[in-house]
Scaffold this active site. Sequence first.
Site, mmCIF file in Angstrom:
data_model
loop_
_atom_site.group_PDB
_atom_site.id
_atom_site.type_symbol
_atom_site.label_atom_id
_atom_site.label_comp_id
_atom_site.label_asym_id
_atom_site.label_seq_id
_atom_site.Cartn_x
_atom_site.Cartn_y
_atom_site.Cartn_z
ATOM 1 N N SER A 2 3.903 1.896 -2.883
ATOM 2 C CA SER A 2 3.623 2.544 -4.146
ATOM 3 C C SER A 2 4.706 2.514 -4.944
ATOM 4 O O SER A 2 4.636 2.390 -6.210
ATOM 5 C CB SER A 2 2.981 3.972 -3.851
ATOM 6 O OG SER A 2 3.921 4.703 -2.954
ATOM 7 N N HIS A 52 -0.523 2.717 4.419
ATOM 8 C CA HIS A 52 0.480 3.353 3.768
ATOM 9 C C HIS A 52 0.071 4.862 3.640
ATOM 10 O O HIS A 52 0.025 5.397 4.652
ATOM 11 C CB HIS A 52 0.712 2.917 2.219
ATOM 12 C CG HIS A 52 1.734 3.293 1.243
ATOM 13 N ND1 HIS A 52 2.952 4.028 1.755
ATOM 14 C CD2 HIS A 52 2.206 3.146 -0.009
ATOM 15 C CE1 HIS A 52 3.753 4.191 0.691
ATOM 16 N NE2 HIS A 52 3.153 3.895 -0.160
ATOM 17 N N HIS A 101 7.168 2.231 11.508
ATOM 18 C CA HIS A 101 7.733 2.263 9.934
ATOM 19 C C HIS A 101 8.216 0.932 9.820
ATOM 20 O O HIS A 101 8.873 0.307 10.695
ATOM 21 C CB HIS A 101 8.573 3.196 9.666
ATOM 22 C CG HIS A 101 8.855 3.630 8.477
ATOM 23 N ND1 HIS A 101 9.767 3.018 7.507
ATOM 24 C CD2 HIS A 101 7.963 4.595 7.735
ATOM 25 C CE1 HIS A 101 9.720 3.571 6.312
ATOM 26 N NE2 HIS A 101 8.495 4.213 6.511
#
Length: 404
Positions: free
Chosen positions: A210, A240, A287
């Site tokens: 983002s 996400h 992650h």
Amino acid sequence: MIKEHGGTVISEVTLQQAYGGMRGVKGLVCDTSLVDPEDGLIIRGIPIIELIDRTPEEIFYLLCVGELPSDEDTASVKDEFAARSEVPEYLFDVLRNLPKTAHPMAMLVTGISALENESAFRARYDEGMVKEDYWESTLEDSLQLLAKLPSIAAAVYRIRFDKGDLIPYDPKLDWSTNYACMLGNDDPELADLIRLYLVLHSDHEGGNVSAFAAHVVGSALSDAYYSVAAGLSGLAGPLHGLANQECLKFLLGILERFDGKAPSADELEEFTWEVLNSGRVVPGFGHAVLRATDPRYTAQYEFGKAHFPDDELFKTMALGFEVIPKVLMEHGKAKNPWPNVDAASGTMLYHYGITEMLYYTVFFSVSRAMGMLSQLITSRAMMEPITRPKSVNTKWLKEQAGVS
Ligand code: NMX
Ligand code: MLT
């Protein structure tokens, strides 16, 4: 620095990275925050764990200015938001006219795009504004958008889930308390959770989907509304920000399987293998940068432990922390088997009666707008150029690798 040291090599790029989502390539500058693989989010030099008692007003100031505000500064951010909080009625009409089945994230992005009509940056650009002044109208757009965002997000909730009339912004209350109240829930414990939530999700350096999307769009001198709408379109993806919705679905699926009771460790292990063997990811784990438990997960876990340790969903989520990393390690694919920010947030909201999981990424969005906007203001202040890296084709890469 660029004049004297512009040729300093800071990264190299391998063929693997070109095909692998540019993981680890250092080619972006972000001064608002950085993510340390072991310690997680550090905002302007301060680890997130030291900021968990702060308010979003303080965090936004810290992100933009680089130091924590005085009480007076914090009060002035609150007043700046209150003064700009009124949302034009046309925006609510747009939301009301979307299909009943619209995803809350699509509603939020549509609402923000509609608000682009108000952009001070675009108006000033059309009048011939000089580059040195870009940051000022970007700051104004950012304050306008942030001030209105809790009202827009709360409207998405109340319209999409038939919760009745919209509740107006109360200038006496701060930004996050307003958001909690406008959802229609006056529980002070929920307001405190939302404050914590908005602090924890505010920024995560410049390379996450983002932030990067917002940065690229903003670099074309598209205004703050376009940039944030682009960033949030990326946050809406299940790898996400939508992972918080997916994670709650995963936990509720477990509870459903085990008649509403937290499962045993063996049962949870079996359930996790089922997900992996069906080719899906375990949401809330893994992650791209972190290689340890996300401190933002730990902060939420501690909140739940302090307030509702016996909640069955909380117990299931907590058991996941013990069981799932071991399963992911055995599975052998994920480079980081530990929980990320999305592993716990749905459990917290669900406990306080916000059970509409489709909505969860909207909470993330309200918070992350602070990061995207502070990064945009900083980029405009630095008069950064348009982002335009060079792409190469597979034929060229084959030649570099000596493959015929
Ligand atoms: N469950 C199953 N497989 C996983 C997981 C997971 N939680 N995490 C990584 N893997 C797989 C990944 O799909 C990849 O498989 P393949 O080689 O078949 O493509 C392999 O492990 C290597 O991936 P990594 O290099 O460890 O992770 P990457 O940097 O590519 O992706 C995530 C990072 C976060 C996208 C990934 O860990 C994931 O999909 N996690 C689950 C979704 C999630 O929780 N996302 C939220 C992240 C935080 N946020 O809010 O944005
Ligand atoms: C985030 O908060 O943006 C996520 O942890 C994803 C990331 O940093 O890549």
